[in-house]
Design an enzyme around this catalytic site. Structure first.
Site, PDB file in Angstrom:
ATOM      1  N   ASP A 133     -12.293 -10.252  -1.023  1.00 39.11           N
ATOM      2  CA  ASP A 133     -13.590 -10.380  -0.346  1.00 39.11           C
ATOM      3  C   ASP A 133     -14.561  -9.405  -1.008  1.00 39.11           C
ATOM      4  OD1 ASP A 133     -12.713  -8.003   0.876  1.00 39.11           O
ATOM      5  OD2 ASP A 133     -12.392  -8.936   2.825  1.00 39.11           O
ATOM      6  N   GLU A 158      -6.227 -10.652  -1.525  1.00 31.65           N
ATOM      7  CA  GLU A 158      -7.031 -10.456  -0.317  1.00 31.65           C
ATOM      8  C   GLU A 158      -8.519 -10.359  -0.674  1.00 31.65           C
ATOM      9  OE1 GLU A 158      -5.530  -7.203   2.094  1.00 31.65           O
ATOM     10  OE2 GLU A 158      -3.448  -7.697   1.624  1.00 31.65           O
ATOM     11  N   GLU A 178       0.814  -1.220   0.000  1.00 31.89           N
ATOM     12  CA  GLU A 178       0.000   0.000   0.000  1.00 31.89           C
ATOM     13  C   GLU A 178       0.847   1.269   0.000  1.00 31.89           C
ATOM     14  OE1 GLU A 178      -2.736  -0.542   3.262  1.00 31.89           O
ATOM     15  OE2 GLU A 178      -3.543  -2.399   2.427  1.00 31.89           O
ATOM     16  N   HIS A 217     -10.356  -6.116  -2.358  1.00 34.33           N
ATOM     17  CA  HIS A 217     -11.410  -5.906  -1.352  1.00 34.33           C
ATOM     18  C   HIS A 217     -12.557  -5.196  -2.077  1.00 34.33           C
ATOM     19  CE1 HIS A 217      -9.083  -7.314   2.001  1.00 34.33           C
ATOM     20  NE2 HIS A 217      -8.077  -6.526   1.675  1.00 34.33           N
ATOM     21  N   ASN A 262       2.042  -5.014  -3.138  1.00 36.75           N
ATOM     22  CA  ASN A 262       0.627  -5.355  -2.913  1.00 36.75           C
ATOM     23  C   ASN A 262      -0.145  -4.073  -2.640  1.00 36.75           C
ATOM     24  OD1 ASN A 262      -1.384  -7.454  -2.337  1.00 36.75           O
ATOM     25  ND2 ASN A 262      -1.225  -6.865  -0.175  1.00 36.75           N
TER      26      ASN A 262
HETATM   27  O1  9MR Z   1      -7.632  -8.335   8.189  1.00 40.87           O
HETATM   28  C1  9MR Z   1      -6.688  -7.550   8.887  1.00 40.87           C
HETATM   29  C2  9MR Z   1      -7.280  -7.110  10.214  1.00 40.87           C
HETATM   30  O2  9MR Z   1      -7.479  -8.216  11.062  1.00 40.87           O
HETATM   31  C3  9MR Z   1      -6.371  -6.090  10.847  1.00 40.87           C
HETATM   32  O3  9MR Z   1      -6.984  -5.561  12.016  1.00 40.87           O
HETATM   33  C4  9MR Z   1      -6.083  -4.982   9.865  1.00 40.87           C
HETATM   34  C5  9MR Z   1      -5.156  -3.935  10.467  1.00 40.87           C
HETATM   35  O4  9MR Z   1      -4.833  -2.938   9.574  1.00 40.87           O
HETATM   36  O5  9MR Z   1      -5.477  -5.517   8.701  1.00 40.87           O
HETATM   37  C6  9MR Z   1      -6.345  -6.364   8.032  1.00 40.87           C
HETATM   38  O6  9MR Z   1      -5.767  -6.827   6.850  1.00 40.87           O
HETATM   39  C7  9MR Z   1      -5.412  -5.829   5.892  1.00 40.87           C
HETATM   40  C8  9MR Z   1      -4.204  -6.336   5.173  1.00 40.87           C
HETATM   41  O7  9MR Z   1      -3.183  -6.639   6.092  1.00 40.87           O
HETATM   42  C9  9MR Z   1      -3.708  -5.321   4.164  1.00 40.87           C
HETATM   43  N1  9MR Z   1      -4.766  -4.949   3.252  1.00 40.87           N
HETATM   44  C10 9MR Z   1      -6.009  -4.538   3.863  1.00 40.87           C
HETATM   45  C11 9MR Z   1      -6.490  -5.602   4.842  1.00 40.87           C
HETATM   46  C12 9MR Z   1      -7.834  -5.225   5.409  1.00 40.87           C
HETATM   47  O8  9MR Z   1      -7.763  -4.071   6.180  1.00 40.87           O
END
Ligand code: 9MR
Length: 560
Positions: free
Chosen positions: A271, A269, A163, A240, A204
């Site tokens: 969903d 990722e 990101e 997402h 990513n």
């Molecule tokens: O799914 C993850 C969640 O449990 C955490 O609290 C969160 C913290 O920022 O991160 C989520 O996963 C993220 C991923 O690591 C990077 N891309 C976005 C995902 C969803 O927020």
């Protein structure tokens, strides 16, 4: 040089040549109908993965069972992030990360490491370092974390940077960028390659699935890094998605332009969230988005596989971040496979014949807004073990006799029928269907009589509203009667159908007579005169059997 032992069979060698990647877990066996997703994916030369969370992985048998049976790739949802692996300077902790990798090894799954350099979930001690110290901390972190798994044959790839762009395609002004400038990106990739020469190294991001300013910035960066000899092997499209924003445009073209740079494209990722409550059409859209992403991966040899960001709605990041949204994953919170699962299995070449459970029949079918040529049906949604994907609308001519035939379909719980004859009676039924093609029983029948057509000032409509209901009855108030004609009317007659077993116990502002199931309501002596466009109302109360939840239907209005 770390040792990586990968078992290469003939099938995987062929795949490696094709896709430029190595997955030793794939087999080229044809998939059978009830095969799990991982078998179907492997037969296509792809992985299908899930993010896993350490707590349910340790504590819930159902979670472990599905994660093991359905997926041949896992990503640690949080356990490999900086705050988990190096919470304090040089104090490394691989408890959660090792747990995930051990699970993957036990279940013949490959692991994608997520994530080394990110602006989020990075401890504050990193964020406040000087440029020199921050770069040193980053290089040490990458060397140690990647090095920890470099000899582990399951861990095959890493999100090196995550990101780094903003939505308009500029660099995100994170503490990394603000302190080190964009050079931290190339430095991170070089450090990761040094720590594990065999691992695929990825960049990513989210909102980069289609062609847009952000994905173009990513494309330009990857192109530049490649031309500079920086070791980068893959891009991750997080995916997402959300049904309310539509499917990203030109995903296939976007995959192709990255593939032309010589990098893999992974959907990392996936969903698909829905604004709750989800209706049938949103679920259909969600199924389609899952299908589309699988198809986009299948369409490109540059795509080794798709990772879903978890699998059960019981554990999804979505409601924590978007409180009014959810149901984003492919199993419900009770670990039942949803229609999204079937959509993915079908896209991967499976047949959804495993599901033989039909949805429940729709209830409370009612007609409203009946004119001389049309009517609007509405009903209460059916339920299903996967999901209802739509409804068939059946119609028969006349008040009795005449066969029902399907006249339309709907993905919501209403349907507007048109092209009817004036002063005619029709009967309607609705049935639900699911992704496997299972059909519910039909609903109760509702009769509709269209209004007299053509000419004259007369014309009126009637819309009934349920004010309150209880186990043994209900109140319909108001039934709004509107003069839809061009001139004044001096009387009106509303008819509607009372469900069997229901008894009118009171009424007001109209005179009601009952014949069989048909109720005729004539205006009272004080509310028959209505100017063009004017409305009045009446109401009534009904007793019904205690287990019965039906309501009147088929309101029709006539004025001379
Ligand atoms: O799914 C993850 C969640 O449990 C955490 O609290 C969160 C913290 O920022 O991160 C989520 O996963 C993220 C991923 O690591 C990077 N891309 C976005 C995902 C969803 O927020």
């Amino acid at each position: 040089m770390p040792l990586r032992t990968r078992r290469l069979g003939a099938a995987t060698l062929a795949l490696t040549a094709l896709a430029g990647f190595t997955v030793s877990l794939l087999s080229a066996q044809p998939a059978a109908a009830a095969d799990p997703l991982r078998t179907l994916a492997a037969a296509k030369g792809k992985f299908i993965g899930t993010a896993v969370a350490t707590s349910p992985l340790a504590n819930e048998t159902a979670y472990r069972t599905i994660a093991a049976q359905e997926f041949n790739q896992v990503t640690a949802e949080n356990a490999m992030k900086w705050d988990a692996t190096e919470p304090s300077d040089n104090q490394y902790n691989f408890t959660g990360a090792d747990q995930v990798v051990a699970f993957a090894q036990a279940n013949n799954q490959i692991v994608h490491g997520h994530t080394l350099v990110w602006h989020s979930q990075t401890p504050s001690w990193v964020q406040s370092l000087s440029a020199t110290a921050m770069k040193a901390a980053m290089l040490d972190h990458i060397a140690t974390v990647v090095g920890h798994f470099a000899n582990n044959s399951a861990v095959q790839s890493w999100d090196v940077v995550n990101e780094v762009f903003d939505e308009s395609g500029g660099y995100r002004t994170s503490f990394w960028y603000n302190t080190l400038g964009s050079s931290f990106i190339a430095d991170a990739f070089r450090a990761a390659r040094a720590a594990d020469p065999d691992a695929k190294l990825c960049i990513n991001d989210y909102n980069v699935e289609g062609i847009n300013a952000k994905s173009t910035a990513m494309y330009n960066l990857v192109s530049t890094l490649k031309s500079q000899g920086v070791p980068i092997d893959c891009v991750g499209f997080q995916s997402h998605l959300a049904t309310q924003y539509g499917f990203p445009g030109q995903v296939t073209e976007n995959v192709a332009r990255f593939a032309a740079l010589g990098v893999q494209v992974r959907f990392t990722e996936l969903d698909v969230r829905i604004v709750l409550p989800a209706d049938a059409s949103e679920i259909t859209t969600q199924n389609q988005y899952y299908t589309n992403i699988i198809n986009a991966c299948l369409a490109s040899t540059a795509c080794p596989g798709v990772t879903i960001w978890g699998f059960t709605d019981k554990y999804s990041w979505v409601p924590d971040t978007f409180p009014s949204e959810g149901q984003a994953l492919i199993y419900d919170a009770g670990y039942n496979a949803k229609a999204d699962y079937t959509a993915i299995a079908t896209a991967l070449g499976g047949t959804p014949s495993g599901d033989t459970t039909a949805p429940s029949a729709p209830t409370n079918l009612a007609a409203s807004g009946t004119t001389s040529s049309g009517t609007t049906l509405s009903w209460t949604a059916s339920t299903d073990n996967t999901a209802v994907t739509g409804y068939d609308i059946l119609r028969a001519p006349g008040a009795s006799g005449g066969a029902f035939a399907v006249v339309g379909s709907s993905t919501s719980t209403s349907y507007a029928d048109s092209g009817l004859s004036a002063s005619s009676t029709y009967r309607y039924q609705v049935r639900a269907k699911d992704a496997a093609g299972n059909l519910s029983a039909v609903s109760a029948t509702v009769s509709v009589t269209t209004l007299a057509g053509g000419g004259g000032p007369g014309g009126c409509s009637a819309v009934g509203t349920t004010q309150t209901q209880w186990q043994g009855g209900y109140v319909i108030q108001p039934v709004t009667v509107t003069n839809t004609g061009s001139g004044q009317i001096t009387s009106w007659t509303v008819t509607f159908t009372l469900p069997a077993g229901h008894t009118i116990t009171g009424s007001w502002n109209a005179v009601l007579t009952v014949s069989g199931q048909t109720v005729t309501a004539k205006n009272a002596n004080y509310n028959g005169t209505l100017g063009a466009g004017a409305s009045t109302s009446f109401g009534f109360q009904v007793a019904r059997p205690t287990s019965n939840t039906a309501l009147p239907s088929g309101y029709a209005c006539a004025a001379p």
